[in-house]
Design a protein around this motif. Structure first.
Motif, mmCIF file in Angstrom:
data_model
loop_
_atom_site.group_PDB
_atom_site.id
_atom_site.type_symbol
_atom_site.label_atom_id
_atom_site.label_comp_id
_atom_site.label_asym_id
_atom_site.label_seq_id
_atom_site.Cartn_x
_atom_site.Cartn_y
_atom_site.Cartn_z
ATOM 1 N N GLN A 179 0.823 -1.216 0.000
ATOM 2 C CA GLN A 179 0.000 0.000 0.000
ATOM 3 C C GLN A 179 0.859 1.268 0.000
ATOM 4 O O GLN A 179 0.358 2.345 0.269
ATOM 5 C CB GLN A 179 -0.930 0.001 1.225
ATOM 6 C CG GLN A 179 -1.907 -1.161 1.253
ATOM 7 C CD GLN A 179 -2.865 -1.156 0.077
ATOM 8 O OE1 GLN A 179 -3.230 -0.104 -0.440
ATOM 9 N NE2 GLN A 179 -3.284 -2.340 -0.364
ATOM 10 N N THR A 180 2.142 1.096 -0.309
ATOM 11 C CA THR A 180 3.073 2.231 -0.195
ATOM 12 C C THR A 180 3.735 2.593 -1.520
ATOM 13 O O THR A 180 4.748 3.292 -1.535
ATOM 14 C CB THR A 180 4.164 1.894 0.836
ATOM 15 O OG1 THR A 180 4.814 0.669 0.438
ATOM 16 C CG2 THR A 180 3.571 1.740 2.229
ATOM 17 N N SER A 202 -1.014 -3.625 -5.614
ATOM 18 C CA SER A 202 -0.802 -2.507 -4.686
ATOM 19 C C SER A 202 -1.763 -1.363 -4.981
ATOM 20 O O SER A 202 -2.590 -1.439 -5.916
ATOM 21 C CB SER A 202 0.629 -1.990 -4.839
ATOM 22 O OG SER A 202 0.759 -1.317 -6.100
ATOM 23 N N ASN A 203 -1.628 -0.306 -4.209
ATOM 24 C CA ASN A 203 -2.300 0.940 -4.556
ATOM 25 C C ASN A 203 -1.818 1.397 -5.932
ATOM 26 O O ASN A 203 -0.751 0.988 -6.408
ATOM 27 C CB ASN A 203 -1.998 2.021 -3.514
ATOM 28 C CG ASN A 203 -0.507 2.319 -3.391
ATOM 29 O OD1 ASN A 203 0.272 1.439 -3.021
ATOM 30 N ND2 ASN A 203 -0.101 3.547 -3.679
#
Length: 206
Positions: A121-122, A193-194
């Motif tokens: 998420q980074t 992921s984001n």
């Protein structure tokens, strides 16, 4: 047997020492035995056996190896856990034994990991200098077999696989979306992921 013959335990090795599976499946190991006898002329037969957890199936391509002193041979060991086996690291002990010899033992690991790594998420755009896009992210976590690598996706398609936590490319003019996803050593893949979006104009980033 020669009066000066010294019968000793064979050398025994297993390769690879550790393997990973994302589901209960058959894995193959190479088992190599070397006759370490000194001043001997006979050809002992080394019997192979394997100890695995209850309910597991093990089988050798050859149950024994006949070896002159100083020579080596390899048999293949196939290991199959039951369908209901739980995730975890399991030991498989192999023994080579022959009459008049001490036995030799070696242990391999079968790591069953059915869980995917955590989703990242980074993901961020660290730089777009000179139309080159630099992505970075923090490492994913995996409680089973450990992280192997990451897929980098642009506009939904995999464009690269990397073992690091950054990636650089020059995608060309246009608007591009990026995601990454982690893969563990057992082959499990995380969710994407984001998403980050970059627009590259004719003079660089807009």
């Amino acid at each position: 047997i020669n009066a000066n013959c010294a019968q000793t335990a064979p050398a025994l090795s297993i390769s690879p020492a550790s393997q990973y599976a994302g589901s209960p499946s058959t894995l193959r190991y190479s088992v190599t035995v070397t006759n370490k006898d000194v001043n001997c002329s006979d050809t002992p037969q080394f019997l192979l056996s394997a100890a695995a957890p209850a309910g597991w199936t093990v089988s050798f391509s050859s149950p024994s190896l006949s070896l002159l002193p100083g020579t080596s041979a390899t048999a293949y060991l196939e290991v199959q856990p039951p369908a209901a086996a739980a995730s975890g690291a399991y030991s498989i002990q192999v023994t080579a034994a022959a009459s008049g010899h001490s036995s030799a033992n070696s242990t391999a690991s079968y790591v069953l990991d059915t869980a995917a790594p955590s989703a990242i998420q980074t993901l961020r755009v660290a730089s777009t200098k000179n139309s080159r896009v630099t992505l970075s992210w923090t490492a994913a976590s995996d409680s089973g077999s450990g992280i192997l690598d990451y897929d980098v996706l642009r506009n939904g398609n995999i464009i690269a696989t990397t073992t690091g936590t950054s990636f650089v490319e020059q995608p060309g003019i246009g608007t591009h979306t990026y995601n990454v996803r982690a893969r563990d050593k057992a082959g499990n893949v995380s969710a994407n992921s984001n998403t980050v979006t970059v627009t590259i104009g004719s003079k660089g980033r807009k």
